[in-house]
Enzyme design. Structure first.
Site, PDB file in Angstrom:
ATOM      1  N   GLY A  45      60.877   5.838 -34.006  1.00 14.40           N
ATOM      2  CA  GLY A  45      60.403   6.676 -35.110  1.00 14.40           C
ATOM      3  C   GLY A  45      61.441   7.013 -36.163  1.00 14.40           C
ATOM      4  N   GLU A 102      65.989  12.123 -36.432  1.00 10.70           N
ATOM      5  CA  GLU A 102      64.726  12.030 -35.684  1.00 10.70           C
ATOM      6  C   GLU A 102      63.549  12.080 -36.652  1.00 10.70           C
ATOM      7  OE1 GLU A 102      63.011  11.149 -33.376  1.00 10.70           O
ATOM      8  OE2 GLU A 102      62.869  12.596 -31.742  1.00 10.70           O
ATOM      9  N   ASP A 103      62.428  11.502 -36.270  1.00  6.72           N
ATOM     10  CA  ASP A 103      61.256  11.534 -37.149  1.00  6.72           C
ATOM     11  C   ASP A 103      60.573  12.896 -37.133  1.00  6.72           C
ATOM     12  OD1 ASP A 103      60.441  11.165 -34.507  1.00  6.72           O
ATOM     13  OD2 ASP A 103      59.017   9.562 -34.939  1.00  6.72           O
ATOM     14  N   ASP A 106      58.421  18.136 -32.037  1.00  7.50           N
ATOM     15  CA  ASP A 106      57.107  18.657 -31.685  1.00  7.50           C
ATOM     16  C   ASP A 106      57.299  19.720 -30.593  1.00  7.50           C
ATOM     17  OD1 ASP A 106      54.364  18.795 -31.474  1.00  7.50           O
ATOM     18  OD2 ASP A 106      54.140  16.936 -30.356  1.00  7.50           O
ATOM     19  N   GLY A 108      59.789  19.764 -28.654  1.00  8.32           N
ATOM     20  CA  GLY A 108      61.229  19.974 -28.578  1.00  8.32           C
ATOM     21  C   GLY A 108      61.826  19.443 -27.280  1.00  8.32           C
ATOM     22  N   THR A 110      62.140  16.346 -26.098  1.00  6.72           N
ATOM     23  CA  THR A 110      62.993  15.164 -26.261  1.00  6.72           C
ATOM     24  C   THR A 110      64.383  15.563 -26.732  1.00  6.72           C
ATOM     25  OG1 THR A 110      61.004  13.997 -26.969  1.00  6.72           O
ATOM     26  CG2 THR A 110      63.110  12.872 -27.310  1.00  6.72           C
ATOM     27  N   LEU A 111      64.429  16.367 -27.803  1.00  2.78           N
ATOM     28  CA  LEU A 111      65.715  16.727 -28.378  1.00  2.78           C
ATOM     29  C   LEU A 111      66.496  17.705 -27.516  1.00  2.78           C
ATOM     30  CD1 LEU A 111      67.134  15.741 -30.898  1.00  2.78           C
ATOM     31  CD2 LEU A 111      64.776  15.095 -30.768  1.00  2.78           C
ATOM     32  N   LYS A 134      57.204  20.476 -36.326  1.00  3.67           N
ATOM     33  CA  LYS A 134      55.945  21.159 -35.995  1.00  3.67           C
ATOM     34  C   LYS A 134      56.282  22.344 -35.102  1.00  3.67           C
ATOM     35  CE  LYS A 134      53.260  17.251 -34.757  1.00  3.67           C
ATOM     36  NZ  LYS A 134      52.123  16.644 -34.075  1.00  3.67           N
ATOM     37  N   ASP A 162      54.123   6.761 -35.409  1.00  2.00           N
ATOM     38  CA  ASP A 162      53.080   5.802 -35.038  1.00  2.00           C
ATOM     39  C   ASP A 162      51.849   6.453 -34.446  1.00  2.00           C
ATOM     40  OD1 ASP A 162      54.548   6.488 -32.538  1.00  2.00           O
ATOM     41  OD2 ASP A 162      53.194   5.018 -31.647  1.00  2.00           O
TER      42      ASP A 162
HETATM   43  P1  IMP Z   1      58.737  16.272 -28.533  1.00  2.00           P
HETATM   44  O1  IMP Z   1      59.587  15.936 -27.358  1.00  2.00           O
HETATM   45  O2  IMP Z   1      57.427  16.874 -28.133  1.00  2.00           O
HETATM   46  O3  IMP Z   1      59.460  17.127 -29.559  1.00  2.00           O
HETATM   47  O4  IMP Z   1      58.279  14.907 -29.184  1.00  2.00           O
HETATM   48  C1  IMP Z   1      58.959  14.284 -30.139  1.00  2.00           C
HETATM   49  C2  IMP Z   1      58.456  12.865 -30.312  1.00  2.00           C
HETATM   50  O5  IMP Z   1      57.038  12.755 -30.146  1.00  2.00           O
HETATM   51  C3  IMP Z   1      58.718  12.426 -31.706  1.00  2.00           C
HETATM   52  O6  IMP Z   1      59.983  11.842 -31.828  1.00  2.00           O
HETATM   53  C4  IMP Z   1      57.603  11.440 -31.968  1.00  2.00           C
HETATM   54  O7  IMP Z   1      57.993  10.147 -31.541  1.00  2.00           O
HETATM   55  C5  IMP Z   1      56.459  11.924 -31.126  1.00  2.00           C
HETATM   56  N1  IMP Z   1      55.513  12.714 -31.931  1.00  2.00           N
HETATM   57  C6  IMP Z   1      55.331  14.056 -31.929  1.00  2.00           C
HETATM   58  N2  IMP Z   1      54.381  14.425 -32.784  1.00  2.00           N
HETATM   59  C7  IMP Z   1      53.939  13.305 -33.378  1.00  2.00           C
HETATM   60  C8  IMP Z   1      52.941  13.037 -34.398  1.00  2.00           C
HETATM   61  O8  IMP Z   1      52.273  13.917 -34.958  1.00  2.00           O
HETATM   62  N3  IMP Z   1      52.806  11.727 -34.743  1.00  2.00           N
HETATM   63  C9  IMP Z   1      53.515  10.714 -34.180  1.00  2.00           C
HETATM   64  N4  IMP Z   1      54.449  10.917 -33.250  1.00  2.00           N
HETATM   65  C10 IMP Z   1      54.649  12.200 -32.832  1.00  2.00           C
HETATM   66 MG    MG Z   2      60.572   9.987 -32.150  1.00  2.00          MG
END
Ligand code: IMP
Ligand code: MG
Length: 178
Positions: A45, A102-103, A106, A108, A110-111, A134, A162
């Site tokens: 992403g 990072e793209d 969401d 959090g 992953t980070l 978000k 994606d």
């Molecule tokens: P987290 O660990 O929930 O913060 O997820 C982060 C990852 O989920 C991002 O790097 C994206 O690859 C994916 N992601 C979260 N929200 C979206 C979305 O609305 N569209 C596409 N990918 C998303």
């Molecule tokens: Mg990502």
């Protein structure tokens, strides 16, 4: 089924995305004056964002690039809750001024997980830049240093993001209709 064309609309236009990325690059260029930037792209992403962002960084700041791939999501529109390193960095981080690109942040998860791992590699500094945030969906605390856009809890695509591996190439940010 990956074809959802007609089921999403433009949320942020190509012009708005590019303008905001140029603003972020200017801010980052000011903050890193006299230093180098070691940018880490979180695949896949982050590719679109890192490519544009790095191209707008002031030319007198040396920029190096590395890539890491983690999986936190399945192919659906919700989190699997599992974070796994699929491809690690090629270069060590010790002594470097590291900027993670990072793209979208969401939950959090992953980070939060990645920052923990990368801090242990003793970079001189470690900052985080995301195109989208978000915050409504946050489950883990993550300190974000540079944010492109804060958006509501909607599923978005384009600019690296994606839907089932498609639409990362779109030059605008689209939102999937509920
Ligand atoms: P987290 O660990 O929930 O913060 O997820 C982060 C990852 O989920 C991002 O790097 C994206 O690859 C994916 N992601 C979260 N929200 C979206 C979305 O609305 N569209 C596409 N990918 C998303
Ligand atoms: Mg990502």
């Amino acid at each position: 089924m990956s074809d959802i064309s007609g089921k999403f609309k433009v949320l942020i236009t190509q012009e708005e995305v590019q303008k905001r990325i140029r603003e972020l690059a200017a801010e980052i260029s000011r903050d890193y004056r006299g230093k180098s930037i070691h940018m880490i792209c979180i695949l896949k992403g982050g590719v679109y964002f890192m490519t544009l962002l790095s191209s707008y960084i002031s030319e007198d700041i040396p920029v190096s690039l590395d890539f890491m791939s983690v999986s936190s999501y399945g192919s659906e529109m919700k989190s699997s809750g599992i974070v796994r390193i699929v491809k690690d960095l090629d270069e060590p981080l010790a002594g470097k001024d590291v900027l993670i690109v990072e793209d979208i942040i969401d939950s959090g998860r992953t980070l939060h997980y990645l920052l923990g791992i990368l801090k242990n590699r003793e970079p001189a500094s470690l900052k985080l830049c995301t195109l989208l945030d978000k915050p409504d969906r946050r489950e883990r605390d993550v300190r974000v240093d540079y944010t492109g856009f804060v958006i509501e809890d909607r599923f978005v695509l384009g600019c690296g993001m994606d839907y089932r591996q498609y639409y990362r190439n779109l030059p605008y940010i689209g939102v999937v209709e509920p």
